[in-house]
Design an enzyme around this catalytic site. Sequence first.
Site, PDB file in Angstrom:
ATOM      1  CG  MET A   1      -0.258   0.127   2.523  1.00  0.00           C
ATOM      2  SD  MET A   1      -1.527  -0.048   3.907  1.00  0.00           S
ATOM      3  CE  MET A   1      -2.512   1.080   3.350  1.00  0.00           C
ATOM      4  CE  LYS A   2       3.950   2.015   4.875  1.00  0.00           C
ATOM      5  NZ  LYS A   2       3.649   3.122   5.919  1.00  0.00           N
ATOM      6  CG  ASP A   3       3.555   0.577  -4.571  1.00  0.00           C
ATOM      7  OD1 ASP A   3       4.510   0.718  -3.949  1.00  0.00           O
ATOM      8  OD2 ASP A   3       2.930  -0.266  -5.246  1.00  0.00           O
TER       9      ASP A   3
ATOM     10  CB  ALA B   1       5.857   6.085  -2.639  1.00  0.00           C
TER      11      ALA B   1
END
Length: 456
Positions: A42-44, A47
């Site tokens: 989910m950090k995409d 970012a």
Amino acid sequence: MYYNSIIETIGNTPIVRLNNVNRGIRGTILVKVEYFNPGNSMKDRMALKMIEDAEKDGRLKPGGTIIEGTSGNTGMGLALTAIAKGYKCIFTLADKQSQEKIDILRAVGAEVIVCPTNVASDDPRSYYSVARKLNQDIPNSFYPNQYDNLSNTLAHYETTGPEIWQQTEGKITHYAAGVGTGGSMCGTAKYLKEQNPDVVSVGIDTYGSVFKKYKETGVFDENEIYPYLTEGIGEDILPKNVDFDLIDHFIKVTDKDGAIMTRRLAREEGLFVGWSCGSAVHGALEYAREHLSDDDMMVIILPDHGTRYLGKIYNDNWMKDHGFYEARDFATAKDIITGKNGRDQLFTVSRETRVGDVIRMLNSNGIDQVPVVDGDHFVGSITTGKILETLVERPECKDEPVDNIMDDPMPFVAMDNTLDVLSSMMNKNTKAVLVRDNNDEVHIVTQHDLLAAITS
């Protein structure tokens, strides 16, 4: 139809119903499977948002270098964005992160610097501090600072929240997620609560983290902080992205419970996910078991993919070495302490105490190790073995302060850590662990205590 670059595929991840690990729990339990993002986490989402916002306001210029402290997943999202946009990357990671995360970041062209875990957040060796220092030293660099950069929260407010609302047709009643930087928890919760103020948000924390106590008391208690193994949730700082007003409840989950649930999700649901995913599901189900009705619908975020943890929780030998196997039922640290019936007085010495006085104290009380304190802080430890070893080399050390020869502090562990986990922590360097009970009293569990518990 085709995409112009990999970052255009971020978002619109599926929601899947749980069918097995939640048996006996009322309501509909759904999970949002974030490993469908191109960077497998989910950090995409955040970012990409942090980079695009920095480009818009001029903080990141063409040819720049992105520098970030990360547990791995944010780094992957930043690396993919950097590839698409032509930036270089340097990432700092704590040494508890899996080797797979380090290898993946290097595979996509990032420079990786591994920093020690067991140091304070403001220590110059911490991965936070190293990242900030690199940002100061390297021209045309950008430090996103996922902890305090509110683009993190905004990314989930703009994408994750609306997706969940649409995918559940507005029927969601409870939202649960692990809390690390706080962006996914709070950005998503903010959007959902704006659509329906009655949506309940449940934050998943870990033992060794400050979040739960801070939410419930408003006190940042450094005594709550001790090393833990779970990656991606919990903190020893208060990130600006954590808005405690948006989190209704916190549930704490042990390393072991999170690891076991992660393996269950793979085996029983076909969801090959990361460690914090198991923690999120375990904690969410613990809450759901007591609070959900038949008409309720809970959505739990599953942040990343299991490939990040092949050498850890998906490795049988690693699980055995850490006492995390499901097959056995063990007593806990609380049981050991209770079994002493108050016979576990904790002796301490200050760092200024002379070694000779420590020897007399150890002898008079029949103990062979003692924590070293500085005020209310546990700053070291000393054992008869270390004293003897030093005396042989330097007899004059008996007149020196114990600060000169003490070892690292004994680690703090959670009250519900089981005997097998405690025994896995004991080695030639760790002869005892400390436990803080609900009344803030500190207890010691020694190798002798474990042996007595095993043979009783």
